[in-house]
Each structure stands twice: as structure tokens, then as C-alpha cells.
Design a protein around this motif. Sequence first.
Motif, PDB file in Angstrom:
ATOM      1  N   GLN B  82      54.152  22.523  43.169  1.00 18.02           N
ATOM      2  CA  GLN B  82      53.506  22.495  41.857  1.00 18.02           C
ATOM      3  C   GLN B  82      52.052  22.929  41.958  1.00 18.02           C
ATOM      4  O   GLN B  82      51.395  22.709  42.975  1.00 18.02           O
ATOM      5  N   VAL B  83      51.572  23.551  40.868  1.00 17.48           N
ATOM      6  CA  VAL B  83      50.152  23.904  40.756  1.00 17.48           C
ATOM      7  C   VAL B  83      49.704  23.772  39.295  1.00 17.48           C
ATOM      8  O   VAL B  83      50.516  23.838  38.375  1.00 17.48           O
ATOM      9  N   ARG B  84      48.399  23.603  39.133  1.00 15.88           N
ATOM     10  CA  ARG B  84      47.763  23.813  37.834  1.00 15.88           C
ATOM     11  C   ARG B  84      46.906  25.059  37.945  1.00 15.88           C
ATOM     12  O   ARG B  84      46.274  25.291  38.982  1.00 15.88           O
ATOM     13  N   PHE B  85      46.903  25.849  36.872  1.00  9.36           N
ATOM     14  CA  PHE B  85      46.095  27.064  36.872  1.00  9.36           C
ATOM     15  C   PHE B  85      44.744  26.721  36.264  1.00  9.36           C
ATOM     16  O   PHE B  85      44.637  26.481  35.060  1.00  9.36           O
ATOM     17  N   THR B  86      43.715  26.667  37.095  1.00  6.55           N
ATOM     18  CA  THR B  86      42.428  26.160  36.613  1.00  6.55           C
ATOM     19  C   THR B  86      41.416  27.270  36.334  1.00  6.55           C
ATOM     20  O   THR B  86      40.577  27.107  35.463  1.00  6.55           O
ATOM     21  N   ARG B  87      41.473  28.383  37.086  1.00  5.61           N
ATOM     22  CA  ARG B  87      40.543  29.485  36.846  1.00  5.61           C
ATOM     23  C   ARG B  87      41.267  30.807  37.065  1.00  5.61           C
ATOM     24  O   ARG B  87      42.093  30.908  37.970  1.00  5.61           O
ATOM     25  N   PRO B  88      40.917  31.824  36.267  1.00  5.13           N
ATOM     26  CA  PRO B  88      41.566  33.125  36.470  1.00  5.13           C
ATOM     27  C   PRO B  88      40.990  33.875  37.672  1.00  5.13           C
ATOM     28  O   PRO B  88      39.858  33.626  38.074  1.00  5.13           O
ATOM     29  N   VAL B  89      41.802  34.745  38.238  1.00  6.69           N
ATOM     30  CA  VAL B  89      41.351  35.645  39.304  1.00  6.69           C
ATOM     31  C   VAL B  89      41.191  37.029  38.687  1.00  6.69           C
ATOM     32  O   VAL B  89      42.178  37.655  38.283  1.00  6.69           O
ATOM     33  N   VAL B  90      39.953  37.490  38.592  1.00 10.48           N
ATOM     34  CA  VAL B  90      39.673  38.811  38.023  1.00 10.48           C
ATOM     35  C   VAL B  90      39.780  39.848  39.136  1.00 10.48           C
ATOM     36  O   VAL B  90      39.145  39.704  40.182  1.00 10.48           O
ATOM     37  N   VAL B  91      40.608  40.863  38.917  1.00  9.41           N
ATOM     38  CA  VAL B  91      40.844  41.876  39.952  1.00  9.41           C
ATOM     39  C   VAL B  91      40.143  43.165  39.549  1.00  9.41           C
ATOM     40  O   VAL B  91      40.570  43.865  38.625  1.00  9.41           O
ATOM     41  N   ASP B  92      39.080  43.476  40.249  1.00  2.00           N
ATOM     42  CA  ASP B  92      38.283  44.675  39.972  1.00  2.00           C
ATOM     43  C   ASP B  92      39.095  45.938  40.297  1.00  2.00           C
ATOM     44  O   ASP B  92      39.804  45.958  41.308  1.00  2.00           O
ATOM     45  N   PRO B  93      38.997  46.984  39.448  1.00  2.00           N
ATOM     46  CA  PRO B  93      39.821  48.190  39.698  1.00  2.00           C
ATOM     47  C   PRO B  93      39.528  48.850  41.044  1.00  2.00           C
ATOM     48  O   PRO B  93      40.416  49.468  41.633  1.00  2.00           O
ATOM     49  N   GLN B  94      38.290  48.742  41.522  1.00  2.00           N
ATOM     50  CA  GLN B  94      37.961  49.383  42.799  1.00  2.00           C
ATOM     51  C   GLN B  94      37.867  48.396  43.952  1.00  2.00           C
ATOM     52  O   GLN B  94      38.351  48.666  45.047  1.00  2.00           O
ATOM     53  N   LEU B  95      37.275  47.234  43.681  1.00  2.00           N
ATOM     54  CA  LEU B  95      37.033  46.286  44.769  1.00  2.00           C
ATOM     55  C   LEU B  95      38.166  45.281  44.951  1.00  2.00           C
ATOM     56  O   LEU B  95      38.239  44.607  45.981  1.00  2.00           O
ATOM     57  N   GLY B  96      39.031  45.159  43.944  1.00  2.00           N
ATOM     58  CA  GLY B  96      40.091  44.169  44.031  1.00  2.00           C
ATOM     59  C   GLY B  96      39.533  42.760  43.957  1.00  2.00           C
ATOM     60  O   GLY B  96      38.513  42.505  43.315  1.00  2.00           O
ATOM     61  N   ALA B  97      40.207  41.836  44.627  1.00  2.00           N
ATOM     62  CA  ALA B  97      39.773  40.438  44.681  1.00  2.00           C
ATOM     63  C   ALA B  97      40.372  39.844  45.942  1.00  2.00           C
ATOM     64  O   ALA B  97      41.475  40.207  46.342  1.00  2.00           O
TER      65      ALA B  97
END
Lengths: 149, 138
Positions: B82-97
Motif C-alpha cells: 500500500q501507498v499514499r500519493f503525497t507529492r507529484p513527480v514532475v518529469v522534465d522533458p530534457q532532464l527527466g526526474a
Amino acid sequence: MPVNPELTERAFAPTAPYLVGREKVREFARAVFATAPLHHDPEAARAAGFADVVAPPTFPIVIAEATLQQLLAEPDAGIDFSRVVHGDQRFTYTRPIVAGDELTATLRVTSIKSLGGNSMVTSESAMTDVEGEHVVTSISTLVIRGDES
Amino acid sequence: MSVLDGLEVGQVVAERVFPLTRDSLVRYAGASGDFNPIHYRDDVAAAVGLPGVLAHGMLTMGFAVQPVIDWLDARGWVSDYQVRFTRPVVVDPQLGAVVTVTATVGAVDDTGARIDLTATYSDQTVLGKAQVRVTAFA
């Protein structure tokens, strides 16, 4: 439109059977960075005691998609999908899923709450095999953001 | 030898770094069937007020458990997760994440263990109450 509180009383029909394919397991495994051999290699899976490649733990979300569509299709549900955020997720297993399994999911809405203008809808999709035995239950909470003031 | 032998609460059993790119998101969209455009279109993400294209929460949940599976090495299986989703992961078009996952023993009993996951992106955790129940093979 608020979420219809009567959804928790509603009985949903079981979904059409989903046949878990070996290549689908491999494809999903690649997508979630699952590199363990038992997700890809039937021989490695058999050596570990499984009939075929084992689906990664979050694979049932693929099957739960059909029950989500059932929920959103209810004309009086009051769920605006463009405002939906996934709040939490859980998978509770009786046994792992392996390629060759044929799974049927049955949806139940277990709770609807309001919190600070948002609605939180918790639902369960219980998945059973061809023998009718429980395999896994997917439990999701969706947060439906209220109108911005 | 059981995977539980010598296991102690607080012990870090696995750690792994996941470099995400936009390709990762498109691949997950295809594999999962979740084609919400906020996961691959900058214009749609911006129109709904997001800081950028986001990784699917279910993608993060999906890879965050992998260090545990590698550590298990077929000596047990994941019987609850189980997980809770607490913050989004923003994926940069060039740098990724880049998301870093650490798996720590939370509790041990006769048949298995609870492994707690920490998933960190940009110095912030992105999952809450991320718990994996592993059941040992006898």
C-alpha cells in the motif's frame, strides 16, 4: 455535482474475464523497472515454484481499470474525471498472479467522504480466478477536487 | 535459509535509484492503459494548472517496490502493498526526474516482515505510508 452517496449501496456486475498473458506481464514488468527474472523468464518462475511468469505487485491495476470505467459510467455517480486525483492504493493478495490466470473483478464502493470541499471515494475490486478463488483485492481512494472558489 | 533470518527492525535491505524520462511515462501509459494526457502532454498539464508533466502515481508505486523484490530473490513474495500519493513527480522533458527508493525493515514476525519504503524526488518524499508485506517461503 457532489458524489452520489448511494453508490455504496450499489451492486456492480463482475467484469469480463481478463486472461493474464505472458507477454503482457513482461511488458508491464519492463514499464515498472521490474528486472527480477521471475517476471520475465518462465524457467526462473518455475524454479521458484510458480506455473509461469509472475506479475509485478501492481499489475492488478490493469484489470481494475475495467471497474473504474464501470464506476465512471454510472450516470448519476457525480464523479468528474478531470477533477480526480489518485489518493491512495493498496493490493491485498491471497496468492501471486501468474501468466495464464483468468481473473474476474467485482467492484464495490466502500466509502464516500467529504473533506474540505473535496470528496474521497474508496472502492475495492475483488479479483477471483476461474475456480472462483480469491487472488487479490485492489483498494483505491480517489480524491475528487471540489469547485474552485 | 529463510529471508527472515537475522532480519532486524531498522535495517536497510535495499536501495535503488530510478532515473525517469518522458519515455518511461509513455511506456507506462502503454503498458497500463492509463492514457491521461497530463502524463505526456505539457500543454494539457499546464492547462489544468500542474507544474509540468507528472509521472503516473501508479508508475511510482510500481517501481518503488522493485528493490524489495530484488532483495527477496524469490525467497518470499509480496502479499500486501500500500501507498499514499503525497507529492507529484514532475518529469522534465530534457532532464527527466530521479527518484531514490530506500527499503527499511519496519516489523518482523514468524511468517514475514513489513518493509517500509521511502521514495524521494528533489529532496522530498513522494509516497506516504508506503508499506510492503513480504511473506517468506518456508
